[in-house]
Design a protein around this motif. Structure first.
Motif, short mmCIF file in Angstrom:
data_model
loop_
_atom_site.label_atom_id
_atom_site.label_comp_id
_atom_site.label_asym_id
_atom_site.label_seq_id
_atom_site.Cartn_x
_atom_site.Cartn_y
_atom_site.Cartn_z
N PRO A 1 -5.30 -2.05 -0.27
CA PRO A 1 -4.47 -2.31 0.90
C PRO A 1 -5.21 -2.94 2.09
CG PRO A 1 -5.16 -0.04 0.94
CD PRO A 1 -5.75 -0.63 -0.32
N THR B 1 -6.18 -5.39 4.84
CA THR B 1 -5.27 -6.35 5.46
C THR B 1 -5.93 -6.98 6.68
OG1 THR B 1 -3.46 -4.85 4.85
CG2 THR B 1 -2.93 -6.67 6.35
N ALA C 1 -0.56 -10.52 9.71
CA ALA C 1 0.56 -9.91 10.44
C ALA C 1 0.99 -10.71 11.67
CB ALA C 1 0.18 -8.49 10.87
N ASN D 1 -5.97 -1.33 7.27
CA ASN D 1 -4.80 -1.14 6.43
C ASN D 1 -3.63 -1.85 7.13
OD1 ASN D 1 -5.72 0.28 4.22
ND2 ASN D 1 -5.38 2.29 5.12
N PRO D 2 -2.45 -1.93 6.50
CA PRO D 2 -1.33 -2.62 7.16
C PRO D 2 -1.03 -2.14 8.58
CG PRO D 2 -0.83 -2.37 4.85
CD PRO D 2 -2.15 -1.64 5.08
N THR E 1 5.59 -1.75 7.43
CA THR E 1 4.39 -2.13 6.68
C THR E 1 4.75 -2.81 5.36
OG1 THR E 1 4.29 0.08 5.68
CG2 THR E 1 2.99 -0.30 7.68
N ILE F 1 4.05 -6.56 4.81
CA ILE F 1 2.74 -7.04 4.37
C ILE F 1 2.74 -7.21 2.86
CG2 ILE F 1 0.28 -6.51 4.19
CD1 ILE F 1 0.94 -7.12 7.02
N TRP G 1 0.35 -8.95 -0.55
CA TRP G 1 -0.95 -9.45 -0.99
C TRP G 1 -0.72 -10.34 -2.20
CZ3 TRP G 1 0.23 -4.46 0.30
CH2 TRP G 1 -0.46 -3.91 1.39
#
Length: 268
Positions: free
Chosen positions: A52, A54, A59, A219-220, A254, A257, A259
């Motif tokens: 996770p 990020t 964002a 993290n997100p 979240t 987000i 990947w």
């Protein structure tokens, strides 16, 4: 590490905003302003094998209106020096158009004095390299923006969030004033945010997992929080107008987000 001509070309293609490709016309591309990000792993795009983890650059689009596209050129492990020496700034400047923005955040890897390929000294070579970004953006009719490095998660024995970047933020602030460049003071703002959240709550914002305790990467929730700081600063410094910035006071799920799988065009 230096890039081959092919790698630099591939990096350029990978960084082209998807919105540009969709327009299919030079006229549409001219109308669409782009926020280009030059930076390190704290801002960079992450892929499925890193989740996770990020980068805040993943964002920042959530806070920008449709008239702005984000081209995230930030790459893990780069300093203001190595980003230039590898030809990555040349790639960015080859894509920038008049009216665009070049947001520059470096220091995490400039601090690595044991690595001559990345190390810069705050009041000399760090400022010298940052000037290359400033001058390059201006030569293309774009607006340079400097962002002090986001803070790591570090607390003293009394639970106080402590700065970790030495003289680099001060050197960037001084350069921004000297060169009359907009400054986003993300170092000061993120330090204040970690202080407010405290020792335990900040673990939710950094890449703390069952197998990793990472006090540098996000993290997100952390990426979203830092991106919100960036968006607020872009508005405060009048780099962007109120119509350009959205959702500053809204909760961002979240789940927004994602990947993607790493493509052959992604160059580490």
């Amino acid at each position: 590490m230096s890039l081959t001509r092919r790698q630099v070309t591939v990096a350029a293609l990978a960084a082209v905003p998807l919105a540009f490709a969709a327009t299919g016309t030079a006229h549409a591309a001219h109308r669409q302003r782009t926020l280009h990000i030059a930076g390190d792993s704290t801002a960079a795009q992450k892929y499925a094998d890193a989740a996770p983890e990020t980068g805040w650059g993943m964002a920042i689009p959530f806070f920008l209106n449709q008239g702005l596209t984000v081209a995230n050129h930030a790459v893990n492990g780069r300093s203001s020096k190595s980003f230039v020496d590898e030809g990555r700034l040349d790639v960015v400047l080859g894509l920038i158009k008049p009216g665009d923005f070049l947001l520059v955040q470096f220091a995490h890897n400039d601090e690595k004095s044991d690595d001559p390929t990345r190390y810069t000294e705050p009041w000399t070579t760090y400022q010298d390299y940052l000037r290359l970004y400033i001058e390059g953006a201006r030569s293309k009719g774009a607006r340079p923006v400097l962002a002090t490095p986001v803070e790591r998660r570090r607390f003293d024995a009394d639970g106080n969030a402590v700065p970790t970047h030495g003289e680099y933020p001060a050197a960037m602030r001084a350069l921004a004033a000297q060169e009359r460049v907009a400054l986003l003071d993300i170092e000061a703002l993120s330090l204040a945010l970690w202080q407010r959240l405290g020792v335990e709550e900040t673990k939710v914002y950094f890449n703390w997992t069952a197998t990793e305790q990472d006090n540098t990467h996000f993290n997100p929730p952390g990426a979203i929080a830092v991106a919100r700081l960036v968006a607020r600063e872009l508005l405060r410094t009048r780099v962007l107008a109120p119509r350009d910035v959205i959702r500053l006071d809204d909760g961002i799920p979240t789940s927004w987000i994602t990947w993607p799988e790493a493509s052959s065009a992604s160059v580490a």
